[in-house]
Design a protein around this motif. Structure first.
Motif, PDB file in Angstrom:
ATOM      1  N   ALA A  17       0.834  -1.205   0.000  1.00  0.00           N
ATOM      2  CA  ALA A  17       0.000   0.000   0.000  1.00  0.00           C
ATOM      3  C   ALA A  17       0.867   1.254   0.000  1.00  0.00           C
ATOM      4  CB  ALA A  17      -0.927  -0.008   1.214  1.00  0.00           C
ATOM      5  N   ALA A  18       1.992   1.198   0.713  1.00  0.00           N
ATOM      6  CA  ALA A  18       2.905   2.343   0.741  1.00  0.00           C
ATOM      7  C   ALA A  18       3.519   2.569  -0.642  1.00  0.00           C
ATOM      8  CB  ALA A  18       4.003   2.120   1.780  1.00  0.00           C
ATOM      9  N   PHE A  19       3.861   1.478  -1.341  1.00  0.00           N
ATOM     10  CA  PHE A  19       4.416   1.634  -2.689  1.00  0.00           C
ATOM     11  C   PHE A  19       3.371   2.202  -3.644  1.00  0.00           C
ATOM     12  CE2 PHE A  19       5.469   0.197  -6.975  1.00  0.00           C
ATOM     13  CZ  PHE A  19       6.772   0.679  -7.083  1.00  0.00           C
ATOM     14  N   ALA A  20       2.132   1.748  -3.506  1.00  0.00           N
ATOM     15  CA  ALA A  20       1.057   2.312  -4.328  1.00  0.00           C
ATOM     16  C   ALA A  20       0.907   3.800  -4.051  1.00  0.00           C
ATOM     17  CB  ALA A  20      -0.254   1.575  -4.058  1.00  0.00           C
ATOM     18  N   THR A  21       1.063   4.191  -2.781  1.00  0.00           N
ATOM     19  CA  THR A  21       1.015   5.611  -2.423  1.00  0.00           C
ATOM     20  C   THR A  21       2.117   6.379  -3.138  1.00  0.00           C
ATOM     21  OG1 THR A  21       0.134   5.077  -0.225  1.00  0.00           O
ATOM     22  CG2 THR A  21       1.157   7.244  -0.494  1.00  0.00           C
ATOM     23  N   TYR A  22       3.291   5.784  -3.179  1.00  0.00           N
ATOM     24  CA  TYR A  22       4.427   6.419  -3.857  1.00  0.00           C
ATOM     25  C   TYR A  22       4.116   6.705  -5.322  1.00  0.00           C
ATOM     26  CZ  TYR A  22       8.869   6.588  -6.378  1.00  0.00           C
ATOM     27  OH  TYR A  22       9.879   6.936  -7.226  1.00  0.00           O
ATOM     28  N   VAL A  23       3.615   5.707  -6.058  1.00  0.00           N
ATOM     29  CA  VAL A  23       3.413   5.914  -7.493  1.00  0.00           C
ATOM     30  C   VAL A  23       2.224   6.814  -7.780  1.00  0.00           C
ATOM     31  CG1 VAL A  23       4.558   3.774  -8.153  1.00  0.00           C
ATOM     32  CG2 VAL A  23       2.104   3.752  -7.735  1.00  0.00           C
ATOM     33  N   VAL A  24       1.197   6.776  -6.926  1.00  0.00           N
ATOM     34  CA  VAL A  24       0.031   7.640  -7.154  1.00  0.00           C
ATOM     35  C   VAL A  24       0.391   9.104  -6.888  1.00  0.00           C
ATOM     36  CG1 VAL A  24      -2.258   8.262  -6.290  1.00  0.00           C
ATOM     37  CG2 VAL A  24      -1.720   5.883  -6.799  1.00  0.00           C
ATOM     38  N   PHE A  25       1.089   9.372  -5.793  1.00  0.00           N
ATOM     39  CA  PHE A  25       1.422  10.755  -5.477  1.00  0.00           C
ATOM     40  C   PHE A  25       2.567  11.288  -6.322  1.00  0.00           C
ATOM     41  CE2 PHE A  25      -1.338  10.093  -1.914  1.00  0.00           C
ATOM     42  CZ  PHE A  25      -1.874  11.352  -1.698  1.00  0.00           C
ATOM     43  N   LEU A  26       3.267  10.423  -6.987  1.00  0.00           N
ATOM     44  CA  LEU A  26       4.243  10.870  -7.977  1.00  0.00           C
ATOM     45  C   LEU A  26       3.548  11.704  -9.046  1.00  0.00           C
ATOM     46  CD1 LEU A  26       7.020   8.672  -9.458  1.00  0.00           C
ATOM     47  CD2 LEU A  26       5.486   9.845 -11.026  1.00  0.00           C
ATOM     48  N   GLY A 142       6.073   9.232   4.345  1.00  0.00           N
ATOM     49  CA  GLY A 142       7.352   9.060   3.657  1.00  0.00           C
ATOM     50  C   GLY A 142       7.163   8.630   2.218  1.00  0.00           C
ATOM     51  N   ALA A 143       6.234   7.675   1.996  1.00  0.00           N
ATOM     52  CA  ALA A 143       5.940   7.235   0.631  1.00  0.00           C
ATOM     53  C   ALA A 143       5.350   8.373  -0.186  1.00  0.00           C
ATOM     54  CB  ALA A 143       4.974   6.050   0.666  1.00  0.00           C
ATOM     55  N   LEU A 144       4.461   9.138   0.440  1.00  0.00           N
ATOM     56  CA  LEU A 144       3.857  10.302  -0.226  1.00  0.00           C
ATOM     57  C   LEU A 144       4.936  11.313  -0.599  1.00  0.00           C
ATOM     58  CD1 LEU A 144       0.658  12.165   0.962  1.00  0.00           C
ATOM     59  CD2 LEU A 144       2.728  13.453   0.476  1.00  0.00           C
ATOM     60  N   GLY A 145       5.829  11.587   0.351  1.00  0.00           N
ATOM     61  CA  GLY A 145       6.886  12.566   0.107  1.00  0.00           C
ATOM     62  C   GLY A 145       7.838  12.142  -0.992  1.00  0.00           C
ATOM     63  N   MET A 146       8.228  10.869  -0.994  1.00  0.00           N
ATOM     64  CA  MET A 146       9.129  10.394  -2.034  1.00  0.00           C
ATOM     65  C   MET A 146       8.445  10.392  -3.398  1.00  0.00           C
ATOM     66  SD  MET A 146      12.036  10.119  -0.808  1.00  0.00           S
ATOM     67  CE  MET A 146      12.760   9.467  -2.323  1.00  0.00           C
ATOM     68  N   ALA A 253      10.235  14.473   2.310  1.00  0.00           N
ATOM     69  CA  ALA A 253      10.289  13.098   2.798  1.00  0.00           C
ATOM     70  C   ALA A 253      11.133  12.997   4.064  1.00  0.00           C
ATOM     71  CB  ALA A 253      10.851  12.182   1.712  1.00  0.00           C
ATOM     72  N   VAL A 254      12.260  13.712   4.106  1.00  0.00           N
ATOM     73  CA  VAL A 254      13.116  13.708   5.300  1.00  0.00           C
ATOM     74  C   VAL A 254      12.355  14.270   6.501  1.00  0.00           C
ATOM     75  CG1 VAL A 254      15.160  14.759   6.351  1.00  0.00           C
ATOM     76  CG2 VAL A 254      15.299  13.805   4.055  1.00  0.00           C
ATOM     77  N   GLY A 255      11.632  15.364   6.276  1.00  0.00           N
ATOM     78  CA  GLY A 255      10.853  15.953   7.356  1.00  0.00           C
ATOM     79  C   GLY A 255       9.771  15.026   7.846  1.00  0.00           C
ATOM     80  N   SER A 256       9.106  14.324   6.914  1.00  0.00           N
ATOM     81  CA  SER A 256       8.017  13.418   7.276  1.00  0.00           C
ATOM     82  C   SER A 256       8.503  12.233   8.087  1.00  0.00           C
ATOM     83  CB  SER A 256       7.316  12.901   6.013  1.00  0.00           C
ATOM     84  OG  SER A 256       6.728  13.944   5.282  1.00  0.00           O
ATOM     85  N   VAL A 257       9.613  11.650   7.659  1.00  0.00           N
ATOM     86  CA  VAL A 257      10.057  10.383   8.232  1.00  0.00           C
ATOM     87  C   VAL A 257      11.047  10.577   9.375  1.00  0.00           C
ATOM     88  CG1 VAL A 257      11.215   8.201   7.731  1.00  0.00           C
ATOM     89  CG2 VAL A 257       9.653   9.195   6.054  1.00  0.00           C
TER      90      VAL A 257
END
Length: 394
Positions: A17-26, A142-146, A253-257
């Motif tokens: 789910a975190a990886f899906a978050t990464y590609v969607v928010f990209l 973090g996934a969202l930020g990246m 991402a650094v700030g989030s994580v």
């Protein structure tokens, strides 16, 4: 604890789910570097090109009213799958848009998909993380930020060839996220009862829920002054914009994580967010008076403040709420994104008619008002965090 060992604490469905978050928010950041190119190619004013963000966010904010109730009926995974599917379709259609008006309408459809995805993916990540709310939200942010960090990099390089290519890339990557969602993501074992739009709106009557969401609204206005308006003030080309906003997203991402997880245990969530927003307001004001080179650096620095704010406010949205995960997320995001919806078009209008500095000063003023809101509601938020889960839900 190393990042690898931290990730190993989560179940495979959570990481999927975190990886899906990464590609969607990209897909959000992929548009940034091509905004000036779209404006030039289609003969659009700054106000018109900012509609690409306003239509997207406004539809997403309204859809948040329905996304939680839909998830309780269809199930989190099915709703998340529908959301990612809509992102794939509308991102691809954006790449084929013949005009700025059509592009803005298609971005609205993209926003609908993102609303269904965002509400349910957060509920899935939190629900599958065995009660470790703070860590699971840190993973989500973090996934969202990246994703937001990677988007401008891809958008910059592809956008230097054609403004259409970043949209096609966003659709292709979202399709990868869709496959991962279908075959790997699982719904939380505890099903939530059926809920309605009235439940989402009713949650905002809770003082702590409303107070946190209102702070989120005011902060997110400033967030989108940076993300949506700043590219129109930087004459450095698509690749240059991609690199700048990659730096911004990396700091986010650094700030989030990393940073938020150290500040909150030491100072508490309310004090941390108040100090962070005060710093963000100063950065926005400085962007209004800075020259082009200094503004580039300030954009990157602002990412750190945005990352901390995103993580802390999202965590508070779950922790201060006595309601279900889906309703807590939907009510917070509905009000929060409402603030973001008007930031791009207001900034584009003010910048195009009254000078490039004014939107930054307005953004700083709005974020300062968020700090004022925390001074008023801080005790209520602290009490809600300390209250047993479920207290006051009736």
């Amino acid at each position: 604890m190393s990042p690898l060992s931290t990730l190993q604490r989560f179940r495979p469905g959570v990481l999927a789910a975190a990886f899906a978050t990464y590609v969607v928010f990209l897909g959000i950041g992929v548009v940034d570097p091509v905004l000036p190119t779209i404006a030039e190619t289609m003969g659009a004013s700054h106000t018109m090109v900012e509609l690409l963000f306003t239509s997207y966010i406004l539809v997403m904010a309204i859809a948040m009213l329905f996304s939680g109730p839909i998830a309780t009926r269809l199930g989190d995974k099915r709703t998340m799958t529908v959301g990612v599917s809509l992102v794939v379709v509308f991102a691809g259609l954006c790449g084929l848009a013949p005009s700025i008006d059509a592009l803005a309408l298609l971005r609205g459809g993209w926003g609908l998909g993102n609303a269904l995805f965002t509400t349910t993916v957060l509920a899935i990540i939190v629900g599958l993380s065995r009660g470790d709310t703070a860590s699971s939200i840190t993973l989500f942010e973090g996934a969202l930020g990246m994703g937001i960090a990677s988007g401008p990099l891809i958008g910059g390089f592809l956008g230097s060839l054609s403004w259409r290519y970043p949209f096609f890339a966003a659709a292709a990557l979202a399709a990868v996220g869709l496959l991962i969602t279908v075959f790997t993501v699982e719904s939380p074992e505890t099903e939530e009862r059926d809920q309605s739009v009235r439940d989402v709106l009713g949650a905002l009557r809770h003082p702590a829920v409303f107070g946190n969401a209102l702070v989120g609204l005011l902060y997110t206005f400033g967030f989108f002054v940076v993300l949506a308006y700043t590219p129109l003030t930087l004459d450095i080309g698509a690749v240059g914009l991609g690199l700048v906003f990659f730096g911004w997203g990396a700091m986010l991402a650094v700030g989030s994580v990393a940073v938020s997880s150290r500040l909150v245990p030491r100072y508490g969530a309310v004090t941390t967010i108040a100090g962070t927003l005060a710093g963000f307001a100063l950065v926005l004001a400085a962007m209004g008076v800075a020259g082009p080179t200094a503004r580039l650096a300030l954009v990157v620095v602002s990412g750190l403040f945005c990352g901390i704010s995103n993580a802390v406010l999202t965590t508070l949205a779950i922790e201060v709420s006595p309601f279900s995960r889906s309703i807590s997320s939907a009510s917070y995001n509905c009000l929060r994104w409402s603030g973001a919806a008007f930031a791009p078009i207001i900034s584009g209008y003010l910048g195009g008619n009254y000078g490039t500095a004014l939107p930054f000063f307005l953004g700083a003023l709005v974020v300062v008002s968020a700090v004022g809101g925390l001074l008023v509601s801080g005790d209520t938020l602290r009490a809600a965090v300390s209250a047993p889960r479920g207290a006051g839900a009736d």
